[in-house]
Design a protein around this motif. Structure first.
Motif, PDB file in Angstrom:
ATOM      1  N   PHE A 216      -0.309   9.131  -4.109  1.00 42.07           N
ATOM      2  CA  PHE A 216      -1.572   9.877  -4.060  1.00 42.07           C
ATOM      3  C   PHE A 216      -1.451  11.085  -3.138  1.00 42.07           C
ATOM      4  O   PHE A 216      -1.839  12.204  -3.496  1.00 42.07           O
ATOM      5  N   ILE A 217      -0.900  10.872  -1.936  1.00 44.87           N
ATOM      6  CA  ILE A 217      -0.794  11.973  -0.967  1.00 44.87           C
ATOM      7  C   ILE A 217       0.135  13.060  -1.496  1.00 44.87           C
ATOM      8  O   ILE A 217      -0.164  14.262  -1.398  1.00 44.87           O
ATOM      9  N   THR A 218       1.269  12.659  -2.068  1.00 53.69           N
ATOM     10  CA  THR A 218       2.222  13.646  -2.572  1.00 53.69           C
ATOM     11  C   THR A 218       1.656  14.418  -3.749  1.00 53.69           C
ATOM     12  O   THR A 218       1.895  15.627  -3.896  1.00 53.69           O
ATOM     13  N   THR A 219       0.884  13.735  -4.609  1.00 54.74           N
ATOM     14  CA  THR A 219       0.340  14.375  -5.804  1.00 54.74           C
ATOM     15  C   THR A 219      -0.779  15.350  -5.468  1.00 54.74           C
ATOM     16  O   THR A 219      -0.830  16.470  -5.993  1.00 54.74           O
TER      17      THR A 219
ATOM     18  N   SER B 107       3.049   4.645 -15.019  1.00 57.90           N
ATOM     19  CA  SER B 107       3.388   5.671 -14.034  1.00 57.90           C
ATOM     20  C   SER B 107       3.569   5.017 -12.671  1.00 57.90           C
ATOM     21  O   SER B 107       3.098   3.897 -12.444  1.00 57.90           O
ATOM     22  N   PRO B 108       4.242   5.708 -11.733  1.00 51.42           N
ATOM     23  CA  PRO B 108       4.388   5.129 -10.388  1.00 51.42           C
ATOM     24  C   PRO B 108       3.049   4.800  -9.731  1.00 51.42           C
ATOM     25  O   PRO B 108       2.918   3.774  -9.059  1.00 51.42           O
ATOM     26  N   PHE B 109       2.051   5.658  -9.946  1.00 47.99           N
ATOM     27  CA  PHE B 109       0.750   5.409  -9.342  1.00 47.99           C
ATOM     28  C   PHE B 109       0.076   4.188  -9.969  1.00 47.99           C
ATOM     29  O   PHE B 109      -0.493   3.343  -9.270  1.00 47.99           O
ATOM     30  N   GLN B 110       0.157   4.060 -11.298  1.00 51.06           N
ATOM     31  CA  GLN B 110      -0.412   2.887 -11.975  1.00 51.06           C
ATOM     32  C   GLN B 110       0.292   1.614 -11.536  1.00 51.06           C
ATOM     33  O   GLN B 110      -0.339   0.577 -11.306  1.00 51.06           O
ATOM     34  N   SER B 111       1.607   1.693 -11.427  1.00 46.12           N
ATOM     35  CA  SER B 111       2.392   0.543 -10.992  1.00 46.12           C
ATOM     36  C   SER B 111       1.995   0.126  -9.582  1.00 46.12           C
ATOM     37  O   SER B 111       1.823  -1.060  -9.284  1.00 46.12           O
ATOM     38  N   GLY B 112       1.835   1.121  -8.689  1.00 41.87           N
ATOM     39  CA  GLY B 112       1.461   0.821  -7.318  1.00 41.87           C
ATOM     40  C   GLY B 112       0.088   0.181  -7.208  1.00 41.87           C
ATOM     41  O   GLY B 112      -0.112  -0.751  -6.428  1.00 41.87           O
ATOM     42  N   LEU B 113      -0.851   0.657  -8.004  1.00 37.98           N
ATOM     43  CA  LEU B 113      -2.197   0.070  -7.986  1.00 37.98           C
ATOM     44  C   LEU B 113      -2.166  -1.379  -8.472  1.00 37.98           C
ATOM     45  O   LEU B 113      -2.900  -2.236  -7.963  1.00 37.98           O
TER      46      LEU B 113
ATOM     47  N   ALA C 106       0.813  -1.210   0.000  1.00 33.15           N
ATOM     48  CA  ALA C 106       0.000   0.000   0.000  1.00 33.15           C
ATOM     49  C   ALA C 106       0.846   1.259   0.000  1.00 33.15           C
ATOM     50  O   ALA C 106       0.385   2.321  -0.441  1.00 33.15           O
ATOM     51  N   GLY C 107       2.081   1.154   0.475  1.00 40.13           N
ATOM     52  CA  GLY C 107       2.931   2.330   0.603  1.00 40.13           C
ATOM     53  C   GLY C 107       3.103   3.145  -0.670  1.00 40.13           C
ATOM     54  O   GLY C 107       2.810   4.346  -0.685  1.00 40.13           O
TER      55      GLY C 107
END
Length: 470
Positions: free
Chosen positions: A150-153, A290-296, A143-144
């Motif tokens: 998300f929080i940083t963006t 993207s980092p967000f897509q990768s994280g999801l 989840a990190g």
């Protein structure tokens, strides 16, 4: 089983586990604000791991000397104070010091939390309790990255640390009300020499392996520091054999079940340490996500981990520790190898299905192996067992990241080509093979190992005793 107890402990462990990875996607924003480079900041963040390595060995003694409940609540408080300091940091030294304070709290939260759980839970309910705690510990690192991105963006990187404050304060209050009290033992004396040697050994290994896996310093520096850690380990082993009350009692390794749990768990955690490092990097560098897509995408394995919770006790009761751990280790290692076959053309549905299955078997393995650590030792030895298990966990995860990063670097140098899918293929195959070796310690265990905890063949044994009595 009183589920409030493991849930409170799980929330604290989730906070600590997620915090260790949530910063990864926020490095550029943090570095820009405090006036340093992301590369320098990434190396500085290893101070958190160093603090964990230094203070984990003393966590068992602290729990025995001052009371496990009191130390656990204090650890949450220290972690919260470190989080506040991180949010307020305006320079690199201040941020590094704040992360070190966070690490001090985290070093106590995880092993002491498990110790409270073991001492407060009947052995025949330990697997169920471990399942509740294992899920947040596995989900936290997954989840990190997406939460941090998300929080940083959409907000500010400061909130990454501020959100720990209400969670931590709630944990302190609830643990004070629900956690049982354990009498401290004022007779416990600190093995100060052992503390220094064990701390230097663990810190040297973790920091050295971290430097090797981060291309900011020459690899020779990392190998030299890791070599110092190996030397300190040898000196500690010599000290522990002569000491009457060593801070980490290596005599526990005479217990066959404990030895298998530590050795097998450490080998399998090499894969656990490498995959969260390799998979998002492959999705971003090789697939262009993207980092967000990768994280999801990587977070989907959490659903498999959650599903495991509902069948862990039944599975162990039916099959026993040996068969479950061998099966879960082989299946989990196999799914690590499957990651090597992913390409940009692989449908996301297929990737998600593989990651969910991988999360299931990883969670089943760690729930089982964490319970096996305590399956055949006394409550008096539990504090030592938690500290040894936590130290081995940190070292093996750092080793996994170092091996994964080293294989990527070696492939790039050997081929002369930019980092591509062939490098990730090699890395996933190698770490999966290393994780598969985890089955070897478990193959030597009797089929009824830890039956008092798993319940496997326990009823049959009672039937035989009853028949013999009649």
């Amino acid at each position: 089983m009183n589920r409030s107890l493991p849930l409170i402990l799980a929330v604290a462990l989730f906070m600590e586990q997620m915090d260790s990875t949530i910063i990864a996607t926020s490095l550029p924003a943090i570095a820009a604000d405090i006036g340093t480079s992301p590369v320098t900041l990434k190396l500085a963040l290893t101070t958190y791991l160093v603090a964990l390595a230094i203070f984990i060995p003393v966590s068992g003694w602290m729990a025995d000397r001052f009371g496990a409940k009191r130390v656990f609540r204090l650890a949450i408080g220290v972690f919260v104070l470190g989080s506040i300091a991180c949010a307020l940091a305006q320079s690199l030294p201040a941020f590094v010091l704040a992360r070190f304070v966070q690490g001090m709290g985290g070093a106590m939260m995880t092993p002491v939390g498990r110790l409270v759980l073991v001492r407060a839970t009947p052995r025949n309910q330990l697997v169920s309790a471990m399942a509740w705690v294992a899920v947040p510990a596995l989900i936290g690192p997954l989840a990190g990255p997406p939460v941090g991105g998300f929080i940083t963006t959409y907000f500010s990187w400061h909130w990454i640390f501020i959100i720990n404050v209400p969670i931590g304060l709630a944990g302190i209050v609830l643990s004070g009300r629900i956690l049982p009290d354990f009498e401290p033992d004022a007779r416990q004396r600190l093995d100060f020499k052992g503390f220094l040697l064990a701390g230097l050994a663990a810190a040297g290994l973790v920091f050295g392996l971290s430097v090797i896996s981060v291309p900011t310093l020459p690899p020779s520096v990392g190998f030299a520091i890791a070599g110092l850690g190996v030397t300190m380990t040898w000196l500690y082993v010599r000290h522990a054999r002569r000491s009457t009350r060593p801070i980490l009692d290596l005599q526990l390794f005479r217990n066959r079940a404990f030895r298998a749990a530590i050795l097998g768990g450490s080998l399998f955690r090499i894969g656990l340490g490498a995959v969260p490092f390799l998979l998002p990097l492959m999705f971003q560098v090789g697939f262009g996500l993207s980092p967000f897509q990768s994280g999801l995408l990587t977070f989907t394995s959490a659903f498999g981990a959650i599903a495991m919770k509902f069948i862990a006790s039944t599975t162990l009761r039916t099959a026993g520790f040996r068969l479950v751990l061998v099966t879960a280790a082989l299946a989990g290692s196999g799914f690590i190898a499957v990651n090597a076959l992913f390409t940009p053309a692989t449908p996301h549905a297929v990737i998600i299905a593989v990651l969910v299955a991988a999360g299931f078997f990883r969670s089943l393995f760690f729930t089982s192996v964490n319970a096996l650590v305590f399956a055949e030792i006394s409550d008096k030895e539990a504090s030592q067992a938690t500290a040894i298990a936590a130290v081995s966990q940190q070292v093996s995860i750092a080793l996994g990241v170092a091996i994964g990063g080293g294989i990527l670097e070696a492939t790039v140098r050997a081929t002369g080509a930019p980092l591509g899918l062939d490098a990730f293929f090699n890395a996933f195959v190698v770490v999966s093979m290393m994780s598969a070796f985890a089955v070897l310690p478990f193959l030597k265990l009797p089929a009824d190992t830890g039956s008092a905890v798993s319940g496997h063949r326990h009823r049959a044994a009672e039937t035989k005793r009853t028949a013999a009595a009649e």
